[in-house]
Design a protein around this motif. Structure first.
Motif, PDB file in Angstrom:
ATOM      1  N   PHE A  35       0.825  -1.205   0.000  1.00  8.74           N
ATOM      2  CA  PHE A  35       0.000   0.000   0.000  1.00  8.74           C
ATOM      3  C   PHE A  35       0.864   1.263   0.000  1.00  8.74           C
ATOM      4  O   PHE A  35       0.562   2.238  -0.701  1.00  8.74           O
ATOM      5  CB  PHE A  35      -0.922   0.006   1.221  1.00  8.74           C
ATOM      6  CG  PHE A  35      -2.050  -1.003   1.131  1.00  8.74           C
ATOM      7  CD1 PHE A  35      -2.809  -1.113  -0.018  1.00  8.74           C
ATOM      8  CD2 PHE A  35      -2.337  -1.829   2.203  1.00  8.74           C
ATOM      9  CE1 PHE A  35      -3.840  -2.024  -0.106  1.00  8.74           C
ATOM     10  CE2 PHE A  35      -3.372  -2.748   2.129  1.00  8.74           C
ATOM     11  CZ  PHE A  35      -4.126  -2.857   0.966  1.00  8.74           C
ATOM     12  N   LEU A  36       1.953   1.242   0.780  1.00  6.17           N
ATOM     13  CA  LEU A  36       2.818   2.434   0.853  1.00  6.17           C
ATOM     14  C   LEU A  36       3.549   2.691  -0.449  1.00  6.17           C
ATOM     15  O   LEU A  36       3.832   3.843  -0.804  1.00  6.17           O
ATOM     16  CB  LEU A  36       3.833   2.269   1.999  1.00  6.17           C
ATOM     17  CG  LEU A  36       3.228   2.251   3.417  1.00  6.17           C
ATOM     18  CD1 LEU A  36       4.319   1.956   4.447  1.00  6.17           C
ATOM     19  CD2 LEU A  36       2.521   3.556   3.724  1.00  6.17           C
ATOM     20  N   SER A  37       3.841   1.614  -1.187  1.00  4.96           N
ATOM     21  CA  SER A  37       4.554   1.772  -2.462  1.00  4.96           C
ATOM     22  C   SER A  37       3.611   2.084  -3.617  1.00  4.96           C
ATOM     23  O   SER A  37       4.052   2.196  -4.762  1.00  4.96           O
ATOM     24  CB  SER A  37       5.355   0.508  -2.774  1.00  4.96           C
ATOM     25  OG  SER A  37       4.490  -0.604  -2.919  1.00  4.96           O
ATOM     26  N   GLY A  38       2.308   2.155  -3.353  1.00  2.00           N
ATOM     27  CA  GLY A  38       1.352   2.486  -4.392  1.00  2.00           C
ATOM     28  C   GLY A  38       0.743   1.307  -5.099  1.00  2.00           C
ATOM     29  O   GLY A  38      -0.077   1.489  -6.002  1.00  2.00           O
ATOM     30  N   GLN A  39       1.102   0.090  -4.748  1.00  2.00           N
ATOM     31  CA  GLN A  39       0.533  -1.104  -5.382  1.00  2.00           C
ATOM     32  C   GLN A  39      -0.715  -1.518  -4.586  1.00  2.00           C
ATOM     33  O   GLN A  39      -0.679  -2.410  -3.733  1.00  2.00           O
ATOM     34  CB  GLN A  39       1.558  -2.226  -5.407  1.00  2.00           C
ATOM     35  CG  GLN A  39       2.804  -1.896  -6.219  1.00  2.00           C
ATOM     36  CD  GLN A  39       3.817  -3.018  -6.195  1.00  2.00           C
ATOM     37  OE1 GLN A  39       3.589  -4.053  -5.567  1.00  2.00           O
ATOM     38  NE2 GLN A  39       4.937  -2.820  -6.892  1.00  2.00           N
ATOM     39  N   LEU A  40      -1.804  -0.854  -4.889  1.00  4.10           N
ATOM     40  CA  LEU A  40      -3.025  -1.072  -4.110  1.00  4.10           C
ATOM     41  C   LEU A  40      -3.635  -2.444  -4.366  1.00  4.10           C
ATOM     42  O   LEU A  40      -4.084  -3.116  -3.427  1.00  4.10           O
ATOM     43  CB  LEU A  40      -4.042   0.030  -4.438  1.00  4.10           C
ATOM     44  CG  LEU A  40      -3.591   1.472  -4.134  1.00  4.10           C
ATOM     45  CD1 LEU A  40      -4.684   2.456  -4.514  1.00  4.10           C
ATOM     46  CD2 LEU A  40      -3.214   1.613  -2.671  1.00  4.10           C
TER      47      LEU A  40
END
Length: 306
Positions: A35-40
């Motif tokens: 989630f923090l890396s943008g891979q939702l």
């Protein structure tokens, strides 16, 4: 051997569940990185996978309580209040409809009280009563003409059970431990202990006509079979085995068999002959009518014997 097998199974089960729980928790932590890396999407899939493993791993902790609650909800399921419909040409009276609605309303209200009670002993007694009441109310719905017979159950027994249980719940919620309150609670529980028997007695009254009808049909069926020469084998077997039906030996007729020797039934039934001294039973020759041992014969010779 069985004890060791069960112990090994329990140990393996605990290890497996613990491993799944730890793995699931670690997987859910990894999903935060996604989630923090943008891979939702990837993070959501990993989160669901970790949650599933954690739920399975901790199943032994939460599943028994969940299963018990579901069983309790199923047992205390409310009855839907509907309008009665008569299966005959006779219409449902307003008295029957009002009585049925009161029975359903009191039944559902008592379910709500049982869910809130802390006293498990009283709760179990009320559940037993509710089981009988449920069958009675379902019978009322199918036979509205029998509702008048259950008037005492509807307007007294179930009504009193609801009132006493409501008062007991109020005392519990007050959290008073005075001797007077405790005495009232104990007396209430003792009074409700016999209500299930009263419920059953009322239900039996409703079924009186049905039982008489079945009894009449059974008598007619037995009479028809008796006229046709058919006997109930189970009843005949019980009568044959009963001591009263067993034939008693006559004291005036002496037994034709010596002590310790039994003859087949075919020889005892309708047999015109008797054997006073059977052959080769080890008795001395003096007991025979023929006193001369040389002339007496203990065994008859066959056709081809010399």
């Amino acid at each position: 051997m069985d004890f060791l097998q069960n112990l090994c199974k329990k140990i393996l089960s605990v290890v497996a569940h613990t491993a799944l729980t730890i793995t699931g928790a670690f997987t859910m932590l990894l999903s935060l990185g996604g989630f923090l890396s943008g891979q939702l999407i990837g993070g959501g899939i990993v989160l669901l996978l970790g949650f599933a493993m954690t739920a399975i791993g901790t199943r032994s902790l939460w599943y028994p309580g969940y299963k018990e609650k579901q069983a309790e909800k199923k047992q205390l399921q409310n009855i839907k209040n509907t309008s009665l419909e008569s299966g005959t040409a006779q219409p449902v009276t307003d008295f029957a409809q009002d009585s049925y609605q009161k029975a359903v309303s009191d039944f559902n209200a008592l379910n709500g009280i049982i869910r809130q009670l802390q006293d498990q002993e009283l709760a179990e007694q009320l559940k037993k009563m509710q089981g009988i009441a449920l069958r009675m109310i379902n019978y009322m719905k199918e036979h509205p003409d029998k509702i008048s017979i259950a008037d005492q159950f509807i307007n007294y027994y179930q009504d009193r059970a609801l009132s006493l249980s409501k008062q007991f719940l109020e005392f519990e919620q007050m959290e008073l431990g005075t001797p007077e309150v405790n005495a009232i609670k104990i007396k209430t529980k003792r009074t409700l202990e016999s209500f299930d028997e009263a419920y059953e007695a009322q239900f039996s009254r409703m079924l009186t006509d049905k039982m008489l009808e079945v009894e009449s049909e059974l008598k007619v069926a037995e009479q028809i079979m008796s006229d046709a020469g058919i006997q109930n084998t189970s009843q005949a077997h019980r009568e044959a085995k009963s001591p009263e039906a067993a034939p008693q030996p006559s004291s005036s007729t002496p037994s034709s068999t010596p002590s310790g020797m039994e003859l087949p039934d075919i020889m005892l039934k309708d047999n015109p002959f008797s054997i006073d001294h059977p052959f080769d039973i080890g008795e001395p020759a003096d007991d025979y009518p023929c006193r001369d041992r040389q002339k007496s014969h203990r065994r008859p010779r066959g056709r081809f014997q010399k």
